[in-house]
Design an enzyme around this catalytic site. Structure first.
Site, PDB file in Angstrom:
ATOM      1  N   GLU A 167      -6.236 -12.441   6.315  1.00 16.45           N
ATOM      2  CA  GLU A 167      -6.985 -11.179   6.239  1.00 16.45           C
ATOM      3  C   GLU A 167      -8.443 -11.370   5.833  1.00 16.45           C
ATOM      4  OE1 GLU A 167      -4.244  -7.787   5.122  1.00 16.45           O
ATOM      5  OE2 GLU A 167      -3.735  -9.231   3.553  1.00 16.45           O
TER       6      GLU A 167
ATOM      7  N   ASP B  75      16.658 -11.472  -3.972  1.00 14.06           N
ATOM      8  CA  ASP B  75      17.995 -11.191  -4.512  1.00 14.06           C
ATOM      9  C   ASP B  75      18.458  -9.794  -4.099  1.00 14.06           C
ATOM     10  OD1 ASP B  75      17.941 -12.961  -7.733  1.00 14.06           O
ATOM     11  OD2 ASP B  75      18.028 -13.666  -5.658  1.00 14.06           O
TER      12      ASP B  75
ATOM     13  N   ARG C 140       7.043  -6.212   2.867  1.00 13.53           N
ATOM     14  CA  ARG C 140       5.754  -6.738   2.415  1.00 13.53           C
ATOM     15  C   ARG C 140       5.677  -6.556   0.901  1.00 13.53           C
ATOM     16  NH1 ARG C 140      -0.298  -5.295   4.476  1.00 13.53           N
ATOM     17  NH2 ARG C 140       0.223  -3.149   3.859  1.00 13.53           N
TER      18      ARG C 140
ATOM     19  N   HIS D 298       0.819  -1.216   0.000  1.00 15.08           N
ATOM     20  CA  HIS D 298       0.000   0.000   0.000  1.00 15.08           C
ATOM     21  C   HIS D 298       0.849   1.261   0.000  1.00 15.08           C
ATOM     22  CE1 HIS D 298      -3.858  -1.938   0.300  1.00 15.08           C
ATOM     23  NE2 HIS D 298      -3.446  -2.683   1.295  1.00 15.08           N
TER      24      HIS D 298
ATOM     25  N   ASP E 205      -7.917  -5.210   6.632  1.00 19.37           N
ATOM     26  CA  ASP E 205      -8.588  -6.055   5.627  1.00 19.37           C
ATOM     27  C   ASP E 205      -9.487  -7.075   6.298  1.00 19.37           C
ATOM     28  OD1 ASP E 205      -5.856  -5.883   3.339  1.00 19.37           O
ATOM     29  OD2 ASP E 205      -7.892  -5.143   3.044  1.00 19.37           O
TER      30      ASP E 205
END
Ligand SMILES: O=C(O)C(=O)C[C@H](O)[C@@H](O)CO
Length: 254
Positions: free
Chosen positions: A151, A87, A73, A48, A177
């Site tokens: 969620e 990576d 996240r 977000h 959520d």
């Protein structure tokens, strides 16, 4: 060179709570400020917030100067994103909206090199200090942490199976959520939502895993910590700055 121990993973495996902060401003400067707070971990939000690979790398670089784990996240469970961000040095991942054990197994596979998984191999990248960490590819999983977000009611119903997946370390509740998906938008303290959140925690405990949540209201965070949640984010840069500046200006208003 050896890889730095993932102190967040170590704390959670020992059942010790770790206080975290949410970083939503996509800024290495504000994240550096947050990293100096004494938080055990920071969540760099790529779901977000306007973060991308380069902004996440810059934030992981500043966090590395502190005794603090930078968790990232991702916007989804996409295996290509998992490969790219790992990576780039993201080794503690939070994946949103995980609903089934099958989905969780696919995420773990995307984080793991063959034969356990399908993570693409590259000899040198930021994750292995550009080839300087000996045996990185063989030992990488030891310092990786996976927090899957539960969620919605489907995720709650499958929480025990999800928690049992090898490689899942944390069931992390997304209260916004979760409450929205349970017809209680903006009210994660609604009774039925709290029951769902408790069920997620119980599922994690039953599998010997950790549970986590974002709780920017202190009374809520204290309650979740008392209830045994150990990966608890207690605030966010965005909220601290917006509410703090609002309240400061309002304090001078006639
Ligand atoms: O559902 C939630 O709540 C979360 O996963 C956290 C939010 O996405 C975070 O951006 C704070 O609003």
């Amino acid at each position: 060179m050896k890889e730095r121990t993932n102190t967040l993973k170590a704390a959670l495996q020992q059942g010790r709570p770790s206080i975290g902060l949410w970083c939503s401003l996509a800024s290495a400067l504000t994240t550096e400020i947050m990293a100096g707070s004494g938080a055990g971990w920071l969540l760099i939000d790529g779901e977000h917030s306007p973060n991308d690979l380069r902004s996440v790398i810059a934030q992981l670089q500043v966090i590395a100067a502190f005794p603090c784990e930078g968790a990232v996240r991702l916007p989804s469970d996409d295996s290509v994103l998992i490969k790219q961000f790992m990576d780039a040095g993201a080794r503690s991942l939070m994946i949103p909206n995980v609903k089934t054990a099958e989905q969780a197994r696919a995420i773990v596979s995307a984080m793991s090199y063959a034969p356990e998984g399908v993570r693409g191999f590259s000899v040198g990248h930021r994750a292995n200090q550009f080839g300087r960490i000996a045996d990185y590819h063989r030992n990488a999983r030891a310092n990786q942490l996976l927090a899957v977000q539960i969620e919605c009611e489907t995720g709650v119903a499958n929480a025990r199976e999800i928690a049992a997946v090898e490689g899942v370390d944390v069931l992390f509740v997304g209260p916004g959520d979760m409450s929205t998906n349970m017809n209680a938008m903006g009210n994660p303290n609604a009774g039925h939502v709290q029951q769902a959140i408790a069920a997620v925690h119980e599922a994690a405990v039953a599998a010997g895993k950790a549970s986590g949540i974002l709780a920017p209201v202190k009374a809520d965070a204290d309650r979740y910590l008392r209830d045994g949640f150990t990966m608890v984010a207690v605030g966010a840069d965005l909220g601290l700055l917006a509410r703090g500046s609002d309240n400061l200006v309002a304090s001078f208003s006639a």
